[in-house]
Design an enzyme around this catalytic site. Structure first.
Site, PDB file in Angstrom:
ATOM      1  N   HIS A 115       0.804  -1.225   0.000  1.00 55.99           N
ATOM      2  CA  HIS A 115       0.000   0.000   0.000  1.00 55.99           C
ATOM      3  C   HIS A 115       0.831   1.266   0.000  1.00 55.99           C
ATOM      4  CE1 HIS A 115      -3.541  -2.390   0.441  1.00 55.99           C
ATOM      5  NE2 HIS A 115      -3.126  -2.922   1.569  1.00 55.99           N
ATOM      6  N   CYS A 172      -6.258  -9.190   4.608  1.00 60.74           N
ATOM      7  CA  CYS A 172      -4.915  -8.826   4.146  1.00 60.74           C
ATOM      8  C   CYS A 172      -3.851  -9.522   4.985  1.00 60.74           C
ATOM      9  CB  CYS A 172      -4.703  -7.314   4.257  1.00 60.74           C
ATOM     10  SG  CYS A 172      -5.330  -6.419   2.847  1.00 60.74           S
ATOM     11  N   CYS A 209     -24.397  -2.974  19.885  1.00 55.91           N
ATOM     12  CA  CYS A 209     -25.808  -2.567  19.848  1.00 55.91           C
ATOM     13  C   CYS A 209     -26.699  -3.808  19.961  1.00 55.91           C
ATOM     14  CB  CYS A 209     -26.132  -1.839  18.553  1.00 55.91           C
ATOM     15  SG  CYS A 209     -26.075  -0.054  18.680  1.00 55.91           S
ATOM     16  N   CYS A 264     -34.557   3.000  18.104  1.00 51.71           N
ATOM     17  CA  CYS A 264     -33.802   4.044  18.795  1.00 51.71           C
ATOM     18  C   CYS A 264     -33.284   5.104  17.835  1.00 51.71           C
ATOM     19  CB  CYS A 264     -32.633   3.433  19.555  1.00 51.71           C
ATOM     20  SG  CYS A 264     -33.148   2.567  21.035  1.00 51.71           S
ATOM     21  N   HIS A 265     -32.851   4.682  16.659  1.00 49.13           N
ATOM     22  CA  HIS A 265     -32.106   5.623  15.822  1.00 49.13           C
ATOM     23  C   HIS A 265     -32.897   6.193  14.659  1.00 49.13           C
ATOM     24  CE1 HIS A 265     -28.518   5.151  18.147  1.00 49.13           C
ATOM     25  NE2 HIS A 265     -28.627   3.842  18.095  1.00 49.13           N
ATOM     26  N   ARG A 319     -19.149  -1.320  17.367  1.00 46.75           N
ATOM     27  CA  ARG A 319     -20.337  -0.543  17.710  1.00 46.75           C
ATOM     28  C   ARG A 319     -21.608  -1.304  17.327  1.00 46.75           C
ATOM     29  NH1 ARG A 319     -23.253   3.121  20.635  1.00 46.75           N
ATOM     30  NH2 ARG A 319     -23.939   1.019  21.037  1.00 46.75           N
ATOM     31  N   CYS A 376     -32.833  -1.467  15.175  1.00 46.82           N
ATOM     32  CA  CYS A 376     -31.948  -0.301  15.141  1.00 46.82           C
ATOM     33  C   CYS A 376     -32.798   0.944  14.982  1.00 46.82           C
ATOM     34  CB  CYS A 376     -30.996  -0.389  13.954  1.00 46.82           C
ATOM     35  SG  CYS A 376     -30.063  -1.890  13.869  1.00 46.82           S
TER      36      CYS A 376
END
Lengths: 193, 152, 110, 275
Positions: D68, D102, D224, D178-179, D220, D175
Site C-alpha cells: 500500500h 490482508c 448494539c 432508537c435511531h 459498535r 436499530c
C-alpha cells in the site's frame, strides 16, 4: 452468502409456522438442545425467533402494525397476559423499587430499567424522555390493572409501541411486575410524593 | 512535601500487594478505607478545609453533569502571575483518595494553567487549590454531577 | 504490552518569541487504581498509574506533574509555557511499576 | 505537513471556543463538549500506533506498506469507499474484515491460529483497532462515497435496510426504534442520534470515553445487538443468550453498508470522540 440467507429464511419460516409466544414455547424444550451450536448458528436462530407481531411492526414506519388488524393485534396481545395469584398489586414494594431502578445505583436496574426511558423519582437525574414522566403516577387515578397490562405487554394497549413487552418475553415474572405496580401506585413512593 | 507523598505512595502500593496475596486481608480490601477530603488536604498541604481561602481568581472548567465518571475533563486557570505560585493541587472529594494531581509551576510556564481528565467515583465537588509562594492557599471548587450514562 | 507508555504531544507549529502556548499530551496507560476487580477472574487488578511527568525545555525545568490513580485512563495533560528561543522540549514520565519513558518535541520560535 | 497545520488550527480554534462559551447552567450533559474543547484525545494515540503497525513486517516479511505504499500513500481515500466488494476475497468487506483478510492472505499470519485470531479480535489488541484507525485517518477530509456497483453489494445493502427495521429479541428492539423513531429523544441523558438521516458515519472509528476504548463500527454494531436481549430459547437462561453476531459476519457488514451509504457526501473525520 446466498446459502446463509436461504438457510436463515428457512429456519425463520419454520419458526413462524410454529409461532407461539415465548412463554408457551418454554414449556416444550426440544431434543436438539444437546448439540452445541456455533455462534453463527445461534445468532441465526435468535434472529428467526422474531414472532409474528414483531414482524408486523418491522416496517419503516415501525409503530404501525402491518398485515394485522389493530383490534385483532390488541386482542391477541391481551390474551397473552398472565396475572399473578396475589392480584396485580404486589406486596414487596422495596423489590418493586429495585426492579424499577435502584436508587442506590443511580436508577440502574438490570431488569426493569424504567429510568432509561421514564423520569420519576426527582432524585434521579439520569432519566430518559422517551416515555412520559411517571412523576405523580399514583395520583392520576389509573387502574392498577391497566398499569400491570402495560408493563406485562404494552402492545395490548398500544400496538408496536417502543416499550418492551417485559412480561410477555419473561424478562419480568408476573409477581415482579405486581411489585412494580405496587411501587408505582404507593402513595409513599418517591414517584408520588 | 515530596517525602510525605512518597511515604503515602509506598503505603498504598504495600496495601495492594498484600491484598493480592490469596485469601489474605480480603476483608480489609472489600472496603478500602476512604480518605476524607480533610485528611487528604492535610496530607498534601498541611491544613484542612478550614485553611483554604475561596478565591475568584481561580477558574475551574468542568461539566455540570458528567455522563461517565471515568473521564471528567477539568481545566484550571488562575489570574495570578505565575511567579507568585508554587503549585496547583486538584482534589475530588468523593474519591477513595481525593488527591488527583499536583502541578509545580516555574516562571517558564507563563500562565497558571492545567487541563486533564480525571476519574470521579460519584457526584462530588472538584477542588483546585493554589499554593502561593508566601504560603497562603487559594481555592475554588465546582460540583460535578455524575450520572449513569447510556442505557444504564 | 508494548503500547503502555506511548505518548503523543502537540505544540503549535510556529511560535512567536515570548508567546504563551499550550503543550498537550496523551499517554497510553491503563491508570489502574488498584481498587478494581477483574470481572472474569474476580481478582483485584494491581494499581498501575503514572506518578510523575516532567517537562524540560533545553534541559531547564518547566513544570513537574505529580499524579495519582485519580487521573483517567490514557491520561491527557495540558500545560502552558513560553519560550524565547527554539529548542527541544523533553517530557519525561514514569509510573509506579518502574516504567520510565521520555519524549522529545522540537519547538520552533520565530 | 497537513497534519501540522491541523494542530495549529486546533489550538487556535480551541482558544476561541474557550472564551466564547458561556457558563450557563444546563440540565443536559456538557460533558462531551468540554472534552472536545480539550482538543486532543487518546484516539490520536491509536493513529500513531497504527502507523507503526502499518510498517511492521508480518511473518513472511511483508508489511502493509509493502503493497500500500510508504505511509499508506495508496490507501488515501480507500476508507471513504468502504464497505465494498473485493474480488480477491469474493465478499463485501468492511475495514476490519479487509484488514484481517490482508493479514492472513498476504502477510503470512495464520487465519486458523487461535492465538492470532484472539489477539486480532481483542479490543486492546495491537492489530485491528490501531490499523483500522490509521487507515481510516488516511481518508480524513475526503467525502464518503459508497456505491452499490456489485450485485453482492446491492443485496447486502437491501439486507442491511431490512435488518435496520427488524424488531426482534426480548426487548422488541430494532436499530430503527432508537435511531429513527426515537431520534432526538434521550435515553437517560444520552441523546439518540439518527445516523441515517444525519450522516453520522464520519467519525468512526471513535474513542468512546464511557468505556475508555477505541471502537470501530464493527464493535459498535455488534454491541448494539447486545441490548436486544436476543435469545435462542429462553432469554432468562444465560446459556441461551445470543449477545452479539459473530465478528466480520454479513449481518454486521450489512448494517455498516446501509449506514455508510446513507452518509455519502459527508466528510470523514477520524478519530471521533463519543460517549
Amino acid at each position: 452468502m446466498k446459502k446463509v440467507f436461504l438457510a436463515g429464511a428457512m429456519v425463520g419460516l419454520g419458526l413462524l409456522v410454529a409461532c407461539q409466544p415465548a412463554a408457551q414455547q418454554a414449556e416444550a424444550p426440544k431434543k436438539a438442545e444437546k448439540k452445541k451450536l456455533s455462534k453463527t448458528e445461534k445468532f441465526r436462530i435468535a434472529l428467526s425467533n422474531q414472532d409474528k407481531y414483531q414482524k408486523a411492526c418491522s416496517n419503516p414506519t415501525q409503530l404501525v402494525p402491518e398485515g394485522i388488524d389493530i383490534e385483532t393485534f390488541k386482542k391477541d396481545m391481551l390474551a397473552t397476559v398472565k396475572f399473578p395469584e396475589g392480584g396485580v398489586v404486589g406486596k414487596n414494594i422495596a423489590r418493586g423499587e429495585k426492579l424499577f431502578g435502584d436508587p442506590k445505583k443511580g436508577g440502574k436496574s438490570r431488569r426493569g430499567n424504567c429510568y432509561a426511558c421514564h423520569c420519576g423519582d426527582p432524585k434521579i437525574i439520569a432519566c430518559g424522555n422517551i416515555g412520559p414522566s411517571l412523576r405523580g403516577y399514583g395520583k392520576r387515578g389509573i387502574d392498577p390493572k391497566d398499569t400491570y397490562i402495560r408493563i406485562y405487554n404494552s402492545w395490548a394497549q398500544n400496538p408496536c409501541s417502543v416499550m418492551p413487552r417485559l412480561g410477555y418475553h419473561g424478562v419480568l415474572k408476573p409477581e415482579e411486575i405486581a411489585d412494580i405496580v405496587a411501587y408505582m401506585h404507593d402513595p409513599n413512593s418517591p414517584l408520588n410524593k | 512535601m515530596i517525602t510525605r507523598r512518597d511515604l503515602f505512595k509506598v503505603a498504598g502500593v504495600g496495601a495492594v500487594a498484600l491484598t493480592v496475596a490469596p485469601g489474605m486481608v480480603r476483608e480489609s480490601f472489600g472496603a478500602p478505607k476512604k480518605i476524607s477530603i480533610d485528611d487528604a488536604l492535610k496530607e498534601h498541604l498541611g491544613t484542612g478545609l478550614s485553611g483554604l481561602k475561596e478565591s475568584n481568581l481561580i477558574h475551574i472548567k468542568a461539566p455540570t453533569i458528567a455522563e461517565s465518571g471515568a473521564n471528567v475533563p477539568v481545566q484550571v486557570s488562575a489570574n495570578i502571575p505565575v511567579d507568585q505560585v508554587e503549585a496547583l493541587y486538584i482534589f475530588a472529594d468523593a474519591n477513595f483518595n481525593p488527591w488527583v494531581a499536583t502541578v509545580e509551576f516555574t516562571p517558564m510556564n507563563g500562565e497558571v494553567f492545567f487541563a486533564t481528565r480525571i476519574k470521579l467515583a460519584k457526584t462530588s465537588p472538584v477542588r483546585a487549590v493554589v499554593k502561593m509562594k508566601d504560603g497562603s492557599l487559594l481555592a475554588a471548587s465546582k460540583e460535578v454531577k455524575v450520572t449513569v450514562g447510556g442505557c444504564g | 504490552m508494548a503500547r503502555i507508555g506511548r505518548a503523543i504531544v502537540r505544540v503549535p507549529r510556529r511560535i512567536s518569541k515570548g508567546q504563551v502556548f499550550k503543550v498537550q499530551m496523551v499517554i497510553t496507560h491503563p491508570m489502574e487504581t488498584g481498587f478494581r476487580k477483574d470481572k472474569k477472574t474476580g481478582k483485584v487488578i494491581p494499581a498501575h498509574y503514572i506518578t510523575k511527568v516532567e517537562f524540560l525545555f533545553n534541559g531547564k525545568k518547566v513544570t513537574t506533574l505529580h499524579t495519582g490513580a485519580g487521573v483517567s485512563k490514557n491520561p491527557y495533560f495540558a500545560v502552558k509555557m513560553k519560550a524565547t528561543e527554539s529548542g527541544t522540549l523533553t517530557i519525561k514520565y514514569e509510573d509506579n511499576k518502574g516504567g520510565k519513558w521520555s519524549k522529545e518535541v522540537k519547538i520552533n520560535v520565530s | 505537513m497537513k497534519k501540522r497545520a491541523f494542530f495549529v488550527s486546533a489550538v487556535l480554534a480551541g482558544g476561541a471556543v474557550f472564551t466564547a462559551v458561556s457558563l450557563a447552567q444546563q440540565q443536559l450533559p456538557t460533558h462531551l463538549k468540554e472534552l472536545l474543547e480539550l482538543g486532543m484525545h487518546p484516539g490520536h494515540a491509536f493513529i500513531d500506533e497504527g502507523r507503526e503497525m502499518f510498517h511492521k513486517p508480518g511473518p513472511n516479511g511483508k508489511s502493509c506498506a509493502t503493497c500500500h505504499g510508504q505511509d499508506g500513500k495508496k490507501l488515501e481515500g480507500a476508507y471513504a469507499k468502504m464497505p465494498r466488494y473485493y474480488k480477491d476475497i469474493d465478499r463485501v468487506a468492511d475495514i476490519d474484515t479487509r484488514i484481517l483478510a490482508c493479514m492472513t492472505k498476504y502477510m503470512g499470519y495464520n487465519a486458523k491460529d487461535k492465538k492470532f485470531k484472539k489477539k486480532f479480535n481483542k479490543w486492546s489488541g495491537p492489530y485491528r483497532v490501531p490499523l483500522a484507525t490509521y487507515v481510516a485517518s488516511l481518508s480524513n477530509g475526503m467525502k464518503i462515497n459508497v456505491q452499490l456497483d456489485d450485485p453482492q453489494e446491492k443485496k447486502l445493502y437491501e439486507y442491511g435496510k431490512k435488518l435496520w427495521y427488524m424488531r426482534v429479541g426480548a426487548r422488541d428492539f430494532s436499530c430503527g426504534i432508537c435511531h429513527t423513531v426515537l431520534a432526538g429523544k434521550r435515553i437517560r441523558l444520552q441523546g439518540l442520534p439518527d445516523p441515517v438521516k444525519n450522516k453520522l458515519y464520519t467519525h468512526w472509528p471513535a474513542y468512546r470515553f464511557g468505556s475508555d476504548r477505541m471502537w470501530t463500527m464493527e464493535d459498535r454494531v455488534r454491541s448494539c445487538w447486545k441490548a436486544y436481549l436476543l435469545y435462542v430459547k429462553q432469554w432468562h437462561q444465560k446459556k441461551d443468550w445470543v449477545k452479539k453476531p459473530p465478528p466480520y459476519s454479513d449481518w454486521v457488514i450489512a448494517l455498516e453498508l446501509y449506514m455508510k451509504k446513507a452518509a455519502n457526501g459527508a466528510t470523514v473525520e477520524v478519530p471521533g470522540l463519543l460517549r
